[in-house]
Scaffold this motif. Structure first.
Motif, short mmCIF file in Angstrom:
data_model
loop_
_atom_site.label_atom_id
_atom_site.label_comp_id
_atom_site.label_asym_id
_atom_site.label_seq_id
_atom_site.Cartn_x
_atom_site.Cartn_y
_atom_site.Cartn_z
N TYR A 28 76.90 50.51 85.28
CA TYR A 28 77.67 49.66 84.39
C TYR A 28 77.78 50.24 82.98
N ALA A 29 77.20 51.42 82.77
CA ALA A 29 77.23 52.01 81.42
C ALA A 29 78.65 52.29 80.97
N ASP A 30 79.49 52.76 81.88
CA ASP A 30 80.89 53.07 81.51
C ASP A 30 81.62 51.83 81.01
N SER A 31 81.32 50.69 81.60
CA SER A 31 82.01 49.45 81.20
C SER A 31 81.68 49.06 79.76
N PHE A 32 80.54 49.55 79.25
CA PHE A 32 80.13 49.24 77.88
C PHE A 32 80.30 50.44 76.95
N SER A 33 81.14 51.39 77.37
CA SER A 33 81.49 52.56 76.55
C SER A 33 80.28 53.44 76.23
N VAL A 34 79.33 53.54 77.15
CA VAL A 34 78.21 54.45 76.97
C VAL A 34 78.59 55.78 77.61
N PRO A 35 78.59 56.88 76.86
CA PRO A 35 79.03 58.16 77.42
C PRO A 35 78.11 58.66 78.52
N LYS A 36 78.69 59.32 79.52
CA LYS A 36 77.91 59.79 80.65
C LYS A 36 76.91 60.88 80.25
N ASN A 37 77.27 61.67 79.23
CA ASN A 37 76.35 62.73 78.83
C ASN A 37 75.14 62.20 78.06
N LEU A 38 75.03 60.87 77.92
CA LEU A 38 73.88 60.28 77.26
C LEU A 38 73.04 59.44 78.22
N THR A 39 73.66 58.83 79.23
CA THR A 39 72.94 57.89 80.09
C THR A 39 71.85 58.56 80.91
N ILE A 40 72.18 59.67 81.60
CA ILE A 40 71.19 60.33 82.44
C ILE A 40 70.02 60.86 81.61
N PRO A 41 70.25 61.58 80.50
CA PRO A 41 69.11 62.02 79.68
C PRO A 41 68.26 60.86 79.18
N VAL A 42 68.88 59.74 78.82
CA VAL A 42 68.11 58.60 78.34
C VAL A 42 67.21 58.07 79.43
N VAL A 43 67.72 57.97 80.66
CA VAL A 43 66.91 57.50 81.77
C VAL A 43 65.74 58.44 82.01
N VAL A 44 66.00 59.75 81.92
CA VAL A 44 64.92 60.73 82.07
C VAL A 44 63.87 60.53 80.98
N ALA A 45 64.32 60.31 79.74
CA ALA A 45 63.39 60.12 78.63
C ALA A 45 62.54 58.88 78.84
N VAL A 46 63.16 57.79 79.31
CA VAL A 46 62.41 56.57 79.56
C VAL A 46 61.39 56.79 80.67
N ALA A 47 61.80 57.50 81.72
CA ALA A 47 60.87 57.79 82.81
C ALA A 47 59.68 58.60 82.33
N VAL A 48 59.93 59.58 81.46
CA VAL A 48 58.84 60.39 80.90
C VAL A 48 57.94 59.53 80.03
#
Length: 446
Positions: free
Chosen positions: A155-175
């Motif tokens: 749902y990130a695209d629906s809220f104008s969150v760029p794709k080049n930011l979502t995956i790295p952010v998820v990785v950072a949260v997991a770390v």
């Protein structure tokens, strides 16, 4: 601040119900000796860190326990999350990510700035509740947290969150979540090559294996050796690159610096800074000279901060790609930092990470003051703790009050630090820039 308060609630909501926790907090709140309270709180935190970061060095001297194998693993794991989290903080603040005069990530719209904190914050809070809950609730809460984390990607695209930011952010949260789990961490560098209109080399600093028991009797020595090999590999890769020209050069260099070079430097200097803080505080408590050691800790943190900045300037000045063009125009960088500092919040967060151990120390000192003054407040919270064993409402309210004290204590050094940086139209910030700029000029980087 509200988010930090919510993050504290899972850890302290049952303080009044647990006899051990209730007795410890009652002792802290009833004690009228600020110095003894400070030593008690600080010694408790240091002992807690030693159990998690110095298992290999438990029988060794204070210096080995301070600069431990576990601490180096911890700083290396955080070094991966730092750049992604720093970029996310700047993006959520409404600033575009600028590098070398080129916009790398556009400024975030309002709906994205609302969606991302709710999305990631709810997942993190559920993880913390799972860590502090009974076994039968842990897996359902973890599954729910994971579901929210990965469902948000769709749902990130629906809220104008760029794709080049979502995956790295998820990785950072997991770390960030993995860092809270007892164990050790290791790391590696992956070199990826992509071909668009020009070939871009992006060294990526990633966590590559989970922790197992180190077979060596000197795990810290081996980990430092791995670090040296990684740094040498990064230098070799840069020296061999001659394909960074074209319009994508800034973007490629930005990825290289934020995902490879800066994490490597941050990991080492954060290790030195955190180890120094632990060592000085332990010595101050043992020798009952905590105030003098705290001053040395602050001075040491400032010295390590300037050492990190100078090391990065030296690296950028002398490690030049094969095409002969430096990775970064330092003169333009300093000019941009003066004219538009908001575009480089991500860089400031990474550089100032070496001061985090000192800021945590100040936070603990602020907590001891919050437990002392005003007297009516600590007596009120102590009364709630006493009644918490019989009343669930009093138990919950006492946990909320403790969370409020901890939240204010954590934020007090940050407010003070922000005041120092922005005071007198940023005089301190401009002075720091002048020192780094003079150093760059002295070694020929400008």
């Amino acid at each position: 601040m509200t988010f930090v308060g919510l993050m504290c609630i899972p850890a302290f909501r049952n303080t009044a119900i647990s006899p051990t926790d209730r007795a410890r907090w009652m002792k802290l709140l009833r004690d009228d000796r600020p110095a003894e309270r400070y030593r008690s709180v600080m010694r408790g935190w240091l002992d807690w860190l030693d159990t998690r970061l110095s298992a290999h060095e438990a029988q060794q001297g204070p210096a080995q326990r301070a600069w431990s194998f576990g601490l180096l693993n911890f700083t290396m794991a955080l070094a991966l999350a730092y750049p992604i989290l720093a970029i996310t903080v700047q993006w959520l603040a409404g600033y575009a990510i600028d590098f070398g005069g080129q916009e790398v990530i556009a400024a975030s719209p309002l709906q994205a700035r609302i969606f991302v904190p709710v999305w990631l914050g709810s997942s993190l809070i559920l993880c913390l509740f799972a860590a502090r809950s009974k076994p039968r609730w842990q897996w359902p809460l973890l599954i729910l947290a994971s579901g929210i984390l990965f469902l948000g990607l769709f749902y990130a695209d629906s809220f104008s969150v760029p794709k080049n930011l979502t995956i790295p952010v998820v990785v950072a949260v997991a770390v960030a979540v993995a860092v809270a789990v007892p164990g050790a961490f290791a790391f590696a560098v992956a070199i990826a090559f992509a071909d668009a209109f020009a070939i871009v080399a992006t060294p990526i600093f990633t966590v590559a294996f989970t922790v197992a028991e180190e077979p060596s009797r000197h795990p810290l020595v081996w980990r430092l050796l791995y670090y040296g090999v990684l740094m040498a590999g990064v230098v070799v890769v840069i020296k061999m690159l001659d394909v960074l020209g074209g319009g994508q050069r800034n973007r490629a260099v930005f990825l290289m610096l934020t995902l490879s070079h800066l994490p490597l430097f941050n990991a080492l200097f954060d290790f030195v800074s955190a180890g120094l803080t632990r060592h000085l505080l332990r010595m101050g408590l043992d020798q009952k000279r905590a105030a003098w050691r705290a001053v040395l800790d602050g001075l040491g943190g400032i010295a390590i901060f300037f050492a990190l900045g100078c090391a990065l300037i030296i690296f950028i000045t002398f490690v030049i790609p094969a095409d002969g063009v430096p990775l970064l125009d330092l003169a333009q960088l300093f000019a941009n930092l003066r004219s538009a500092p908001g575009d480089y919040i991500w860089l400031m967060i990474k550089l100032f990470s070496t001061l985090l151990p000192t800021l945590v120390h100040l936070s603990i000192a602020a907590l001891t003051m919050a437990l002392q003054y005003p007297a009516w407040w600590r007596n009120f919270v102590a009364g709630l703790l006493e009644n918490g064993a019989q009343s669930r409402q009093a138990a919950l309210f006492s946990g909320i009050c403790i969370c409020a004290m901890i939240t204010v204590a954590l934020w007090s050094p940050i407010w003070f630090f922000a005041f120092v940086i922005t005071h007198d139209h940023g005089a301190t910030f401009n002075t720091v820039l002048w020192i780094f700029e003079t150093f760059a000029w002295a070694i020929g980087g400008i």
